[in-house]
Each structure stands twice: as C-alpha cells, then as structure tokens.
Design a protein around this motif. Structure first.
Motif, PDB file in Angstrom:
ATOM      1  N   LYS A   1       0.928  -1.197  -0.097  1.00  0.00           N
ATOM      2  CA  LYS A   1       0.041   0.027  -0.074  1.00  0.00           C
ATOM      3  C   LYS A   1       0.936   1.195  -0.047  1.00  0.00           C
ATOM      4  CE  LYS A   1      -3.901   2.073   2.063  1.00  0.00           C
ATOM      5  NZ  LYS A   1      -4.779   2.410   3.296  1.00  0.00           N
ATOM      6  N   GLY A   2       1.942   1.385   0.713  1.00  0.00           N
ATOM      7  CA  GLY A   2       2.759   2.490   0.967  1.00  0.00           C
ATOM      8  C   GLY A   2       3.466   2.502  -0.279  1.00  0.00           C
ATOM      9  N   MET A   3       3.828   1.611  -1.237  1.00  0.00           N
ATOM     10  CA  MET A   3       4.550   1.765  -2.491  1.00  0.00           C
ATOM     11  C   MET A   3       3.524   2.157  -3.526  1.00  0.00           C
ATOM     12  SD  MET A   3       6.736  -1.733  -2.402  1.00  0.00           S
ATOM     13  CE  MET A   3       7.590  -1.553  -4.064  1.00  0.00           C
ATOM     14  N   LYS A   4       2.270   1.836  -3.422  1.00  0.00           N
ATOM     15  CA  LYS A   4       1.332   2.414  -4.319  1.00  0.00           C
ATOM     16  C   LYS A   4       1.142   3.701  -4.018  1.00  0.00           C
ATOM     17  CE  LYS A   4      -1.388  -1.995  -5.113  1.00  0.00           C
ATOM     18  NZ  LYS A   4      -2.585  -2.802  -4.680  1.00  0.00           N
TER      19      LYS A   4
ATOM     20  N   PRO B   1       7.476   4.568   8.544  1.00  0.00           N
ATOM     21  CA  PRO B   1       7.999   5.798   9.159  1.00  0.00           C
ATOM     22  C   PRO B   1       9.269   6.375   8.433  1.00  0.00           C
ATOM     23  CG  PRO B   1       7.684   4.220  10.844  1.00  0.00           C
ATOM     24  CD  PRO B   1       7.380   3.451   9.565  1.00  0.00           C
ATOM     25  N   ILE B   2      10.004   5.560   7.841  1.00  0.00           N
ATOM     26  CA  ILE B   2      11.182   6.220   7.036  1.00  0.00           C
ATOM     27  C   ILE B   2      10.785   6.522   5.896  1.00  0.00           C
ATOM     28  CG2 ILE B   2      13.371   5.579   5.826  1.00  0.00           C
ATOM     29  CD1 ILE B   2      13.864   3.210   7.848  1.00  0.00           C
ATOM     30  N   ALA B   3       9.754   6.163   4.998  1.00  0.00           N
ATOM     31  CA  ALA B   3       9.352   6.625   3.850  1.00  0.00           C
ATOM     32  C   ALA B   3       8.268   7.887   4.195  1.00  0.00           C
ATOM     33  CB  ALA B   3       8.323   5.548   3.287  1.00  0.00           C
TER      34      ALA B   3
ATOM     35  N   ILE C   1       7.666  13.612   3.731  1.00  0.00           N
ATOM     36  CA  ILE C   1       7.559  14.939   4.305  1.00  0.00           C
ATOM     37  C   ILE C   1       8.742  15.965   3.770  1.00  0.00           C
ATOM     38  CG2 ILE C   1       7.727  16.153   6.469  1.00  0.00           C
ATOM     39  CD1 ILE C   1       6.291  13.850   7.740  1.00  0.00           C
ATOM     40  N   ARG C   2      10.083  15.331   3.809  1.00  0.00           N
ATOM     41  CA  ARG C   2      11.076  16.242   3.368  1.00  0.00           C
ATOM     42  C   ARG C   2      10.829  16.794   1.776  1.00  0.00           C
ATOM     43  NH1 ARG C   2      15.595  13.145   4.380  1.00  0.00           N
ATOM     44  NH2 ARG C   2      15.786  12.562   2.245  1.00  0.00           N
ATOM     45  N   VAL C   3      10.524  15.568   0.916  1.00  0.00           N
ATOM     46  CA  VAL C   3      10.201  15.861  -0.453  1.00  0.00           C
ATOM     47  C   VAL C   3       8.884  16.838  -0.542  1.00  0.00           C
ATOM     48  CG1 VAL C   3       9.343  14.852  -2.326  1.00  0.00           C
ATOM     49  CG2 VAL C   3      10.855  13.748  -1.039  1.00  0.00           C
TER      50      VAL C   3
END
Lengths: 318, 307
Positions: free
Chosen positions: A147-150, A177-179, A184-186
């Motif tokens: 789901k996170g990759m999607k 959490p890392i992604a 957020i940085r992006v």
C-alpha cells in the motif's frame, strides 16, 4: 525558457480561490457557503469525518460542480476547463492505479495524459519515481506493490508533469516511518520550490510536521483558517494551559494565584510541576519571569500544552 | 507573492492537449489485444479473407470447366455473381461478407470491454485519469477507438484485400473505379458498426454490476432487437421494432447507399421494405443518430462521482 500565456492568470489572486461555494446532495449540505484563498506554501485541510474535506477536494479537482458559488484554480473553473489540470497534480486517497502496468508505464501514461511527449514523459517518470524512492521498482507491476509503495507511485504520478499545485488526499497513508519522513522532506522541498500544496489528512501530527497553515472544516463550514498559533490566539473563550516545571510547586503556586492573569492552578506533583490556566499568555510569562528574577523561584521549563494542532482542533469542533 | 510568478520558473514549453484521446485509445487497444480470445477473433477475420480469396481463385481458374461464378455484365460493366438462376450485384456480395465480418467485431468488443474499462471504472483509475487535462468526451472517444479500432481496422483491411483481389482477376482500372463506391460504403459500414459497437460497450458498462450483466445488455442491444424485428410479420410493427435494431439500421443504410434496387437475395423483410421504398430511407440515419445520442448520453454513468 518559454513563457506561458500569462494573460489568463492575470486577474487571479491565488492558486485556489473559492467564493461562496456551497454543495448539497438533496437535503444534505456538504459545504455551506465557504470562501477561501490559497496562494502559496503547504496548506493542511483538516476536519472530522463528514466535515466536507473530500467534497472540497472534489470541487477543486473538477470531479464535482458546486451547487452555488465559484471555484477557481489558477483563474479557471476546474469543472468546465480541464486544461487547468496541466498545472495541477492530484493524488487521491483511493487506489486509482493500473495494477497490470509497471510503475514506469503507469507514471509515464499519466505524463502523456498531461500533455507531455513520450520522451519527456518517460524521463520525468524515471525522475519522479526516483524522487519518491522507487527507482529500484520501476519495471515491477504496480499490482505487486504494498500500500505504501502504491501511495508513492500515485505521488510520482501526481508530480510527473511538474504541476504548480499539488492536491493530496491523505498522502502519507500506508507509508512506513522512514518513507513518511522522506516524503515529508520531499513535500517541503517542493513547497520551497514554489509549488502550492493542499493536503487533507486526519492525522494531525502529520499535518503539523508539514505545515502550520491549516484550514479547519466542520459540518461544511470553515471554522478557522491560518497559522495554528494565530488561530489559537483567536480562541478567546478557552484559557491557555501551561505546564511549569519547578523544584517547589507549592511555593510557586502560592505566588501565581496572586497574579491577576492566572485563572487556575493545578498541582501535578508526580512531575513536580504546575498546570496553569490563563486568558493572557503574555501576562503569565511576564509574571513567571518576575517571580524567577525577583523572588528566586526555580523554574526549569514553561511550556504551553494547548497550542498544538490537536488542542486547537478539539476546541474548535467541540 | 502570487503563485503564478513562481510557477513559471519550472515551465518549459507549450503542451499539446488536443490529442489526449489518442493516448487513451492506444492504451486501451494494447490492453484489449493482450486477451488471447481477441487474437482468435482477428484470426477468424483473416480466415474469412482466405475463404473469399479461395472462391475468387477457384472460380477464375475453373471457368473453362464450369459456369463462371463471377461475370461482368457487358451492358453495365458491373460485376455480378451468378448463383443458379439469380444474379447478385457486387454490393450484395459484399453485404453478405460484411454480415460475416461483423460477428468477430462485436464479439471482440464484448469480450474486451471488461479489460478496457474495469481498471478505470471499478479500479479507480478514472479518478486519476480525469484529474488530467482530459475532457470526458475525449476519454469516451479514446475508449471507443481503442476498443473497436483493432477489429474494425482488421475487417476493413480484409474488405480492401477482397476488393483488390477482384480487381486483379476481373476488373480493369475503369471498372475498378465503377465499383469503388461499394468499397467505400463497405468501409463506412464497418466504421459505423465498429463505432456503435464500441460506444454501446462503453455505455452499457456497469459501474457496480457484473461483467455478465453488461455483456447480456450488449447482446440484447445488438442481437435481441435484431431477432425481435425479424420475427414480426406486421409491417408497421416490424418497422418500429427495427428502428431499435442497430444491425438493421446499418444494413438498411448500406443497401440504400450502394443503390441495391432488387430485394432478391435479401432475407430480412424489413430490409426488403427499405429497398422497395415502403420504409422511407431518411428514417434510418435519423434512428441511428438517436441511438448514437442515447448511447453517448448513457456514457455519463461512467463519470458519476468521478467528474
């Protein structure tokens, strides 16, 4: 650099302008006469379930037509002028991906549908997938993604045509959490480069990590708009709450109750601190300063407890 | 600072937004061509061409030993096909051939509609696609083109091949020009039929129902109405029911355009009525236009809650 025809945007004040917008479904009012203007930076759209957040995003992305009022995105009506989506990237909350395509094919396709040439689209897709941390999975079918990759593929697709406005519906859902930190940085970097970002989220901490500029919606009305601290300052009927850490709570409490600005003082002896409520935050801070300097009280910290987004949100929707 | 002052920093050129339907069409065609059943339909179209080529070749080489099947009328210069006591003009031969070619086209469309639309409509892809500078009508047009384009194009190429074959064996250049309208009308027939097939497939695609239900509606629209209209013996009733049958309307338009004046060799009573003038021709294109408009209107269902 080729300049876009500016004339069509000359009369606008912001990327998003809503004027007296209402939307109703039969007897149910989803949005009630809201007006707002978003010009720059990251703006968080907050509200409990059924507040009207999704309806507002759907109006902005041309998926709904307002029952009354005017919605303008870069000076254009998103319902009748879909060409405005050349400048808008949209990342929906729902799945919305082609599972049988590879990530690169999917993002490239959406680049083509935004008017990019095949070559531009391919290059941009590769760059955007790299930006969201999927460069190793470009040729993998989207259907096999987590789901996170999607979610990251959808974000890459929303960015593929280098939009000026990014509309994100729950963008950090499903990310580890890392992604999440990377995303957020992006998003911050994109906002610093001049992109306007409007994001809706029900996770207040996420919004707080991204921006202090929020729009609070409740029952189809905009309850508040602006910076969190400014909104908090306007909530006059709710006293500020401070935690004061001290080595002698009893003595400090005795001194504080004499200060006119203080409304109440509570002991939190476990933490060796006091919970102080006041209607005038500045007066309290000044009083504490004087107590420390003149009467020799030992104060190790003075921290507000309720100018967080969550506290503001609670106050407003109560 | 207004946002547009910042946005131009990244703007790197004008964009073409008028041909986005082509991207939709190409993606749809790629998705549908991946289905194994569809390559079988396309193969069947090719097989019919081989059959046609064999007939032409056989009767050309057998003329010394048997009665010629294909003959050029010395008075009119028209190619006619003789079957027993009857002589059929080329337009009727092509009409028969088109009736055969039409089947794989509609079957291709019916079996492909799920592959072409489900990811968009049921999988949520439409939400993302329509958040692009794409108009709804361009999306529908792209889908229709991508769905019906491959089989229609294959069938049209086969019709062209058949015409070239006849030209090679029977016509000189001027006779070819004389028969060219038949080829053009056949191509028009296929394009109209393919377009209506694709549009009906998109229009009947259910947002929330099953593929079987959608296919059932499509079968009824194309074949149910056709069967009902052929079953009726009352002319007025037959005419009214036939107006609901896209096959009859397309057939009637083809026969009228190619100037078939003799109902001999036409099985359908409604089409005979058209040839003899009992049913005014103008009703056919008008009814087909109504079909088109209704189907186009129905495609709005695709966008409910999306745009």
């Amino acid at each position: 650099m080729t300049m876009r025809n500016r004339s069509q945007f000359e009369n606008q004040d912001g990327a998003i302008v809503c004027h007296g917008v209402s939307k109703w479904y039969g007897q149910v009012i989803a949005l009630n006469n809201i007006s707002l203007e978003i010009s720059a930076g990251i703006v968080g759209l907050l509200g409990p379930n059924g507040a009207g957040k999704t309806t507002l995003l759907e109006l902005l992305t041309g998926r709904l037509r307002p029952s009354r009022g005017r919605v303008r995105v870069f000076g254009m009506d998103p319902w009748t002028q879909p060409q405005v989506f050349r400048r808008v990237g949209y990342c929906p909350d729902s799945d919305g991906v082609y599972e049988k395509m590879s990530a690169l094919e999917f993002v490239s396709l959406l680049g083509r549908l935004s008017g990019l040439s095949a070559e531009e689209s391919h290059k941009s897709a590769v760059a955007r997938l790299d930006l969201v941390g999927l460069s190793r999975f470009t040729h993998q079918k989207v259907g096999t993604f987590s789901k996170g990759m999607k979610q990251r593929v959808k974000l890459a697709a929303a960015l593929v045509h280098d939009p000026d406005l990014l509309v994100l519906d729950e963008p950090l859902n499903g990310l580890d959490p890392i992604a999440r930190i990377k995303m957020i940085r992006v998003l911050r970097e994109l906002a610093e480069s001049g992109m306007v970002i409007l994001l809706s989220s029900h996770i207040l901490a996420e919004v707080e990590a991204l921006t202090s500029h929020i729009i609070l919606i409740h029952h189809g009305n905009i309850l508040a708009e602006g910076k969190i601290e400014e909104i908090r300052a306007l909530i006059a009927n709710q006293p500020y709450t401070y935690r004061i850490q001290t080595d002698d709570p009893r003595s400090l409490a005795r001194a504080l109750v004499m200060v006119p600005a203080v409304e109440s003082v509570e002991f939190d002896l476990e933490n060796s601190s006091l919970i102080v409520r006041t209607a005038e935050a500045a007066a309290l801070c000044k009083a504490v300063q004087e107590l420390v300097c003149k009467e020799g009280h030992m104060v190790t910290s003075l921290a507000p407890l309720d100018d967080s987004l969550e506290a503001v949100f609670q106050y407003l929707v109560k | 600072m207004p946002i547009y002052d910042l946005s131009y920093q990244r703007y790197d050129g004008p964009r073409r937004l008028g041909f986005l339907w082509w991207t939709i069409a190409r993606t749809t065609a790629q998705a549908t061509l991946k289905k194994p059943a569809n390559s079988r339909y396309l193969f069947f179209i090719f097989v019919t061409f081989l059959g046609f080529a064999f007939l032409v070749y056989f009767w050309r080489t057998a003329t010394e030993y048997a009665t010629a099947l294909f003959e050029i009328d010395p008075d009119t210069g028209s190619l006619e096909i003789r079957l027993g006591h009857y002589k059929f003009p080329l337009s009727l031969v092509f009409f028969r051939y088109l009736s055969i070619l039409f089947w794989p086209v509609i079957l291709y469309v019916i079996t492909s509609v799920s592959a072409a639309l489900s990811a968009d409509v049921l999988g949520g892809g439409l939400t993302v696609i329509l958040a692009r500078p794409l108009r709804r009508r361009h999306y529908v047009f792209g889908k229709v083109l991508g769905l019906a384009g491959p089989p229609t194009l294959s069938a049209t190429l086969v019709i062209f091949g058949a015409f070239v074959l006849l030209w090679g064996y029977y016509f000189n250049f001027f006779q070819m020009l004389h028969h060219l309208p038949v080829l053009l009308c056949s191509s028009l027939y296929l394009f109209l039929a393919g377009g209506m097939c694709g549009l009906s497939a998109v229009a009947f695609h259910p947002r929330t129902s099953t593929f079987r239900k959608s296919a059932g509606w499509l079968f009824f629209y194309w074949f149910g109405t056709w069967i009902f209209s052929t079953a009726s013996s009352n002319q007025a009733l037959r005419t009214i029911v036939s107006m609901g049958s896209p096959i009859h309307l397309l057939d009637g338009i083809y026969l009228w355009l190619t100037g078939v004046s003799n109902p001999q060799g036409v099985d359908s009573r409604f089409l005979r009525d058209v040839i003899t003038g009992d049913v005014p021709f103008y009703l056919l294109p008008s009814a087909l236009l109504v079909h088109f408009l209704l189907l186009a209107w129905r495609t709005r269902n695709l966008f409910v809650g999306v745009r």
